[in-house]
Design a protein around this motif. Structure first.
Motif, PDB file in Angstrom:
ATOM      1  N   LEU A  68      64.108  55.627  32.073  1.00  0.00           N
ATOM      2  CA  LEU A  68      63.406  54.347  32.011  1.00  0.00           C
ATOM      3  C   LEU A  68      62.700  54.124  33.340  1.00  0.00           C
ATOM      4  O   LEU A  68      63.315  54.263  34.396  1.00  0.00           O
ATOM      5  CB  LEU A  68      64.410  53.228  31.754  1.00  0.00           C
ATOM      6  N   LEU A  69      61.403  53.827  33.282  1.00  0.00           N
ATOM      7  CA  LEU A  69      60.696  53.459  34.503  1.00  0.00           C
ATOM      8  C   LEU A  69      60.416  51.973  34.466  1.00  0.00           C
ATOM      9  O   LEU A  69      59.810  51.463  33.530  1.00  0.00           O
ATOM     10  CB  LEU A  69      59.395  54.245  34.645  1.00  0.00           C
ATOM     11  N   PHE A  70      60.873  51.316  35.497  1.00  0.00           N
ATOM     12  CA  PHE A  70      60.805  49.857  35.547  1.00  0.00           C
ATOM     13  C   PHE A  70      59.703  49.439  36.517  1.00  0.00           C
ATOM     14  O   PHE A  70      59.699  49.828  37.683  1.00  0.00           O
ATOM     15  CB  PHE A  70      62.162  49.331  36.016  1.00  0.00           C
ATOM     16  N   ILE A  71      58.746  48.697  36.014  1.00  0.00           N
ATOM     17  CA  ILE A  71      57.673  48.214  36.876  1.00  0.00           C
ATOM     18  C   ILE A  71      57.287  46.829  36.380  1.00  0.00           C
ATOM     19  O   ILE A  71      57.035  46.635  35.200  1.00  0.00           O
ATOM     20  CB  ILE A  71      56.467  49.175  36.884  1.00  0.00           C
ATOM     21  N   ASN A  72      57.288  45.863  37.296  1.00  0.00           N
ATOM     22  CA  ASN A  72      57.092  44.501  36.818  1.00  0.00           C
ATOM     23  C   ASN A  72      55.643  44.065  36.739  1.00  0.00           C
ATOM     24  O   ASN A  72      55.299  42.955  37.100  1.00  0.00           O
ATOM     25  CB  ASN A  72      57.907  43.527  37.656  1.00  0.00           C
ATOM     26  N   ARG A  73      54.793  44.956  36.244  1.00  0.00           N
ATOM     27  CA  ARG A  73      53.388  44.604  36.094  1.00  0.00           C
ATOM     28  C   ARG A  73      52.859  45.248  34.842  1.00  0.00           C
ATOM     29  O   ARG A  73      52.951  46.456  34.675  1.00  0.00           O
ATOM     30  CB  ARG A  73      52.592  45.183  37.253  1.00  0.00           C
ATOM     31  N   LEU A 105      59.866  51.285  40.301  1.00  0.00           N
ATOM     32  CA  LEU A 105      58.645  51.773  40.938  1.00  0.00           C
ATOM     33  C   LEU A 105      58.163  50.993  42.157  1.00  0.00           C
ATOM     34  O   LEU A 105      57.868  51.580  43.171  1.00  0.00           O
ATOM     35  CB  LEU A 105      57.528  51.894  39.893  1.00  0.00           C
ATOM     36  N   ASN A 106      58.013  49.701  42.070  1.00  0.00           N
ATOM     37  CA  ASN A 106      57.498  49.036  43.277  1.00  0.00           C
ATOM     38  C   ASN A 106      58.134  47.682  43.526  1.00  0.00           C
ATOM     39  O   ASN A 106      57.538  46.644  43.332  1.00  0.00           O
ATOM     40  CB  ASN A 106      55.975  48.900  43.215  1.00  0.00           C
ATOM     41  N   PRO A 107      59.375  47.690  43.965  1.00  0.00           N
ATOM     42  CA  PRO A 107      60.085  46.422  44.139  1.00  0.00           C
ATOM     43  C   PRO A 107      59.751  45.713  45.451  1.00  0.00           C
ATOM     44  O   PRO A 107      60.177  44.572  45.645  1.00  0.00           O
ATOM     45  CB  PRO A 107      61.552  46.865  44.148  1.00  0.00           C
ATOM     46  N   ASP A 108      58.971  46.330  46.324  1.00  0.00           N
ATOM     47  CA  ASP A 108      58.901  45.844  47.708  1.00  0.00           C
ATOM     48  C   ASP A 108      58.303  44.448  47.896  1.00  0.00           C
ATOM     49  O   ASP A 108      58.682  43.743  48.828  1.00  0.00           O
ATOM     50  CB  ASP A 108      58.137  46.845  48.586  1.00  0.00           C
ATOM     51  N   SER A 109      57.367  44.060  47.023  1.00  0.00           N
ATOM     52  CA  SER A 109      56.699  42.778  47.278  1.00  0.00           C
ATOM     53  C   SER A 109      57.705  41.625  47.292  1.00  0.00           C
ATOM     54  O   SER A 109      57.501  40.634  47.991  1.00  0.00           O
ATOM     55  CB  SER A 109      55.614  42.529  46.235  1.00  0.00           C
ATOM     56  N   ALA A 110      58.790  41.759  46.545  1.00  0.00           N
ATOM     57  CA  ALA A 110      59.768  40.668  46.501  1.00  0.00           C
ATOM     58  C   ALA A 110      60.619  40.583  47.769  1.00  0.00           C
ATOM     59  O   ALA A 110      61.249  39.569  48.033  1.00  0.00           O
ATOM     60  CB  ALA A 110      60.680  40.828  45.291  1.00  0.00           C
ATOM     61  N   LEU A 111      60.620  41.663  48.564  1.00  0.00           N
ATOM     62  CA  LEU A 111      61.482  41.665  49.752  1.00  0.00           C
ATOM     63  C   LEU A 111      61.005  40.676  50.796  1.00  0.00           C
ATOM     64  O   LEU A 111      61.796  40.090  51.521  1.00  0.00           O
ATOM     65  CB  LEU A 111      61.530  43.064  50.377  1.00  0.00           C
ATOM     66  N   LEU A 139      67.399  44.300  39.522  1.00  0.00           N
ATOM     67  CA  LEU A 139      67.698  45.716  39.741  1.00  0.00           C
ATOM     68  C   LEU A 139      69.125  46.053  39.326  1.00  0.00           C
ATOM     69  O   LEU A 139      69.378  47.119  38.768  1.00  0.00           O
ATOM     70  CB  LEU A 139      67.437  46.105  41.196  1.00  0.00           C
ATOM     71  N   ALA A 140      70.051  45.144  39.575  1.00  0.00           N
ATOM     72  CA  ALA A 140      71.428  45.403  39.143  1.00  0.00           C
ATOM     73  C   ALA A 140      71.480  45.483  37.615  1.00  0.00           C
ATOM     74  O   ALA A 140      72.163  46.324  37.041  1.00  0.00           O
ATOM     75  CB  ALA A 140      72.366  44.300  39.643  1.00  0.00           C
ATOM     76  N   GLN A 141      70.716  44.607  36.966  1.00  0.00           N
ATOM     77  CA  GLN A 141      70.640  44.624  35.497  1.00  0.00           C
ATOM     78  C   GLN A 141      70.067  45.932  34.988  1.00  0.00           C
ATOM     79  O   GLN A 141      70.595  46.565  34.092  1.00  0.00           O
ATOM     80  CB  GLN A 141      69.696  43.513  35.009  1.00  0.00           C
ATOM     81  N   GLY A 172      75.054  57.832  35.028  1.00  0.00           N
ATOM     82  CA  GLY A 172      73.679  57.417  35.202  1.00  0.00           C
ATOM     83  C   GLY A 172      73.230  57.532  36.641  1.00  0.00           C
ATOM     84  O   GLY A 172      74.043  57.589  37.567  1.00  0.00           O
ATOM     85  N   GLU A 173      71.906  57.582  36.806  1.00  0.00           N
ATOM     86  CA  GLU A 173      71.362  57.626  38.155  1.00  0.00           C
ATOM     87  C   GLU A 173      70.184  56.653  38.252  1.00  0.00           C
ATOM     88  O   GLU A 173      69.403  56.513  37.312  1.00  0.00           O
ATOM     89  CB  GLU A 173      70.894  59.044  38.488  1.00  0.00           C
ATOM     90  N   VAL A 174      70.091  55.987  39.395  1.00  0.00           N
ATOM     91  CA  VAL A 174      69.010  55.047  39.619  1.00  0.00           C
ATOM     92  C   VAL A 174      68.242  55.465  40.865  1.00  0.00           C
ATOM     93  O   VAL A 174      68.848  55.734  41.908  1.00  0.00           O
ATOM     94  CB  VAL A 174      69.547  53.609  39.815  1.00  0.00           C
ATOM     95  N   ILE A 175      66.926  55.569  40.747  1.00  0.00           N
ATOM     96  CA  ILE A 175      66.100  55.948  41.890  1.00  0.00           C
ATOM     97  C   ILE A 175      65.131  54.811  42.186  1.00  0.00           C
ATOM     98  O   ILE A 175      64.376  54.378  41.308  1.00  0.00           O
ATOM     99  CB  ILE A 175      65.327  57.244  41.597  1.00  0.00           C
ATOM    100  N   ILE A 176      65.195  54.309  43.410  1.00  0.00           N
ATOM    101  CA  ILE A 176      64.330  53.201  43.796  1.00  0.00           C
ATOM    102  C   ILE A 176      63.261  53.713  44.749  1.00  0.00           C
ATOM    103  O   ILE A 176      63.579  54.308  45.781  1.00  0.00           O
ATOM    104  CB  ILE A 176      65.152  52.082  44.476  1.00  0.00           C
ATOM    105  N   GLN A 177      62.014  53.519  44.415  1.00  0.00           N
ATOM    106  CA  GLN A 177      60.912  53.910  45.304  1.00  0.00           C
ATOM    107  C   GLN A 177      60.568  52.739  46.208  1.00  0.00           C
ATOM    108  O   GLN A 177      60.197  51.670  45.720  1.00  0.00           O
ATOM    109  CB  GLN A 177      59.684  54.270  44.478  1.00  0.00           C
ATOM    110  N   THR A 178      60.684  52.954  47.499  1.00  0.00           N
ATOM    111  CA  THR A 178      60.434  51.831  48.409  1.00  0.00           C
ATOM    112  C   THR A 178      59.954  52.333  49.764  1.00  0.00           C
ATOM    113  O   THR A 178      60.198  53.481  50.139  1.00  0.00           O
ATOM    114  CB  THR A 178      61.731  50.999  48.605  1.00  0.00           C
TER     115      THR A 178
END
Ligand code: ADP
Ligand code: ZN
Ligand code: ZN
Length: 773
Positions: free
Chosen positions: A467-472, A602-608, A623-625, A637-643
């Motif tokens: 699953l690729l997660f991207i909020n756009r 994919l791109n969580p950084d703007s929220a930081l 992200l925990a969800q 399972g494995e989770v990869i965060i691009q940041t």
């Protein structure tokens, strides 16, 4: 002449007085039609009084008293009065907005009559267990007269017990059920998909009969006291699992509570919170109570409905959400009101359902911002539910893997009681391994790193899902001219137009305005226009190029616009007909995909580094969800965060699954900065076409607030996060109080002053406990 005080859908904070003609009975809670100006409107009688201050000649009579639906209860009125006062919203509009649409219309409602079924005399004489006697009851051929047993005319004496064909499995089951107690169709549904037709056949053949359901045994629908009707009901309960020690402890703690208490059920994803809910429900149902279960997402209700039905096959469960037709919603609402619906599963609006035997409230995913209504009555269904549980004197359970900091803080300070589930319910299901990829130190392909692509390739080879997660959504968030730097701004808003390549449009997600993608830069004529950044469509394209054979499914608001689309997609995912899922937050919530073993963020950084102080809290929860989707069954399972910030504390906390540590640091920051939950907030928002008008209004409002001299902090008037939307200038003013009571007292004094301010051509609203900034 008696006088009634009526709530109307009018933006004034008063009730309206009308007379009632002699001899017409009217009671509080009834709906009436009354003249208002030149219109006739539907209202609700809040009180019957003997006198009014209005001059007698000015009072008009009620046009009609509607008796088509049971009156609203005093308990619901108390709840609505509290909401009107707390959220500073006119009482009439509060009351009317809590009703299903059909009850707000002046057309009388004809409620669907619920037919119940019971055995006929001959049906009662049937012997369902006995083997068939020779020849008689089990005809060999299909159809024909022998098939029909014709109980009355077949010559059997009614006291002779007659066998029933074994072959008619479903009919036998229905009869067995009816032998226990009369049921309506809904209660029989779980027996078979064809239960309707089979029941019809049984009635036609005279084994069963229908009768009009009178609610006498369940408390009359007009009996709003409700509590006296505590008929203990038996139900089938599928006790699927032995509870874990932690689950059992949580269940015991709640069931030992017979008065109000607010519990925070903090359990990591997969810890079995749902199982705890099931056991709590079982406990309440056994005692004849009603359970209200609130969920954030309308998308989740069919799935949960199905699940709870399977666990409680003969319990009357109804759902309440905006996806129902008006008729369905009314019907379900009335079932709740009559006390017949035992489990009410709904989205935020269900918090206003009449529930005469309410004994437990559960709020699942309590941190979810969907519980907050963003217009009209801006209520938080979670908070209203807590008030309601308190009012009613029953326990409430807030469940989440990532509680809101408000609730978490309350649980720590002892206002709520903490219940923890620290391990996954299934011993073999371990939490996923989380790691970060530094996007500045790796090869990127249109927003996806080489490492992540390689991992996806491995999963495809193993027939596992990613699953690729991207909020756009869309292809790219903006289109840019390489010649002059032009950006695709919306001409009506302060935001950018999003590139949608599928239909070659630029589309504003704020106001809906759209354009064909220009062939050349509108500013300099340069033909070299470039998409900047990535959305779901672009990610989908990149993946399709890299993995031409892979089956890719995009799940966002664009691809699920069609009502049944999401349902179909879920089935595809479960049938393992999908290799890669690309999706927005829609995919993060509560779904269980057993074959999913890799999640890429994919791109969580703007929220930081957002200006919204809740952005990091939301990101952590999201992200925990989404991480919780990976490896729920037997596969890790494995989770990869691009940041660009792999060392950010948020990601470190995610890697160690340390909600506690993360929450503690966030709360410390909030306390230092003076943010909720350490202060209480109210936001005054205004928007209008003229900038001067908007700011003048807010500045006057501010001056009035300052002059009141209450113990609250009044911040400055500032532009909204999106300062212009659909050609309206938007600005806001924030008020904070160290105590809820201080803020409430201030707001009560301030609102009449706001109402009196000149506000031509602008819209303003107060938002109490705002979530959006
Ligand atoms: P949560 O809602 O906390 O994310 P779920 O309630 O969905 O977790 O439970 C996760 C999985 O564990 C489900 O497949 C559920 O059937 C299973 N499960 C829950 N409780 C138990 C238990 N006591 N024993 C065995 N399996 C359980
Ligand atoms: Zn240009
Ligand atoms: Zn726009």
């Amino acid at each position: 002449m008696p006088i009634v005080r009526v709530a109307l859908d009018i933006p004034l904070s008063t009730l309206f007085d009308y007379t009632v003609a002699e001899g017409i009975a009217v009671a509080a809670g009834q709906r009436v039609i009354v003249p208002f100006g030149r219109r006739q409107m539907v209202g609700v009688v809040m009180e019957c009084v003997a006198a009014t201050e209005m001059a007698p000649e000015r009072i008009k009579p009620v046009t009609q008293v509607l008796c088509d639906s049971a009156p609203l209860s005093a308990e619901l009125f108390d709840l609505l009065r509290f909401c009107s006062d707390y959220y500073r919203y006119p009482i009439g509009q509060t009351v009317l907005s809590a009703l299903p649409t059909r009850l707000r219309s002046d057309k009388p409602v004809i409620s669907r009559v619920t037919l119940s079924y019971r055995l006929s005399a001959s049906g009662a004489a049937l012997d369902l267990d006995a083997p068939p006697r020779d020849g008689g009851a089990e005809p060999s051929g299909a159809g024909g007269a022998a098939e029909r047993l014709l109980p009355q005319s077949a010559g059997y004496a009614s006291n002779v017990s007659q066998p029933f064909p074994k072959r008619k499995v479903v009919q036998r089951r229905i009869l067995a059920k009816l032998a226990e107690q009369p049921c309506n169709l809904a209660q029989l549904k779980s027996l078979s998909a064809t239960v309707g037709a089979q029941l019809k056949a049984l009635v036609a053949e005279g084994w069963a009969e229908s009768f009009l359901e009178t609610h006498s045994s369940e408390g009359s629908p007009f009996d709003t006291s409700g509590r006296t009707a505590t008929s203990v009901q038996k139900h089938t309960f599928d006790n699927a699992h032995m509870l874990t020690g932690e689950q059992q402890q949580a269940v015991d703690t709640v069931t030992q509570t017979s008065s109000y208490a607010c519990f925070l059920l903090h359990g990591i994803t997969g810890s079995g919170k749902t199982e705890v809910y099931v056991h709590l429900m079982h406990h309440v149902l056994q005692r004849g109570g009603q359970v209200l279960l609130l969920v954030p997402e309308i998308n989740l209700t069919p799935q949960l409905e199905h699940y709870f039905r399977s666990r409680f096959p003969d319990v009357n469960l109804i759902s309440l959400h905006s996806g129902l037709s008006e008729g369905e919603r009314l019907h379900n609402w009335q079932q709740a009101q009559a006390g017949v619906a035992q489990i009410v599963l709904g989205t935020r609006l269900a918090v206003f359902a009449e529930l005469p035997r309410l004994a437990l409230i559960i709020v699942d995913e309590e941190h979810d911002s969907s519980f907050k209504q963003q217009d009209g009555l801006r209520y938080s269904a979670r908070d209203v539910a807590i008030f309601r549980a308190n009012q009613r004197g029953v326990p409430i359970v807030l469940g989440s893997a990532t509680p809101s900091l408000e609730s978490y803080h309350n649980a720590q300070s002892g206002r709520y009681r903490m219940l923890r589930l620290t391990g996954r319910a299934l011993a073999e299901a371990r939490l996923p391994a989380v790691r970060c990829i530094n996007i500045n130190q790796t090869v990127m392909h249109h927003g996806i790193s080489e490492n992540l692509l390689r991992e996806i390739g491995l999963r495809i080879a193993r027939r596992e899902q990613s699953l690729l997660f991207i909020n756009r959504r869309g292809y790219a968030p903006v289109l840019m001219c390489t010649g002059c730097g032009w950006l695709s701004g919306c001409k009506h808003c302060a935001g950018k137009m999003v590139l949608h390549l599928n239909d070659k449009r630029l589309r504003c997600h704020h106001c809906g305005y759209q354009l064909h993608v220009p062939h050349a830069c509108p500013s300099c004529g340069n033909a070299d226009l470039h998409p900047v950044g990535s959305g779901t469509q672009r990610v989908e394209n990149v993946l399709q190029e890299r993995f031409p054979e892979a089956r890719i499914l995009r799940v966002d608001r664009d691809s699920t616009r069609n009502k049944r689309a999401w349902q179909t997609m879920r089935e595809q995912i479960h049938a393992n007909e999908v290799d890669i899922l690309v999706g927005t937050q829609m995919l993060a919530k509560g779904h269980d995909f057993p074959a999913l073993t890799l999640v890429g963020v994919l791109n969580p950084d703007s929220a930081l580094y957002s200006s919204d102080f809740r952005a990091a809290e939301k990101l952590f929860a999201q992200l925990a969800q989404v991480a919780g989707r990976a490896g729920r069954a037997d596969k890790p399972g494995e989770v990869i965060i691009q940041t660009a910030f792999p060392d950010h504390p948020l990601f470190l906390a995610l890697q160690t699954h340390d909600f506690e540590g993360w929450a503690a640091s966030q709360l410390a920051e909030r306390q230092m900065a003076g943010f909720p939950p350490f202060v209480y907030q109210a936001m005054l928002r205004a928007e209008g076409k003229q900038e001067t008008g908007v700011y003048a209004f807010l500045n006057q409002a501010r001056a009035a607030a300052v002059a009141l001299q209450f113990a609250v902090e009044i911040l400055g008037v500032v532009p909204a996060a999106l300062p212009r939307r659909a050609n309206h200038i938007r600005a806001q003013l924030l008020i904070q109080g160290a105590k809820r009571k201080d803020l409430q007292q201030f707001l009560r004094a301030w609102q009449p002053l706001l109402d009196a301010l000149p506000a031509q051509k602008l819209r303003w609203s107060l938002d109490i406990d705002p979530l959006e900034f």
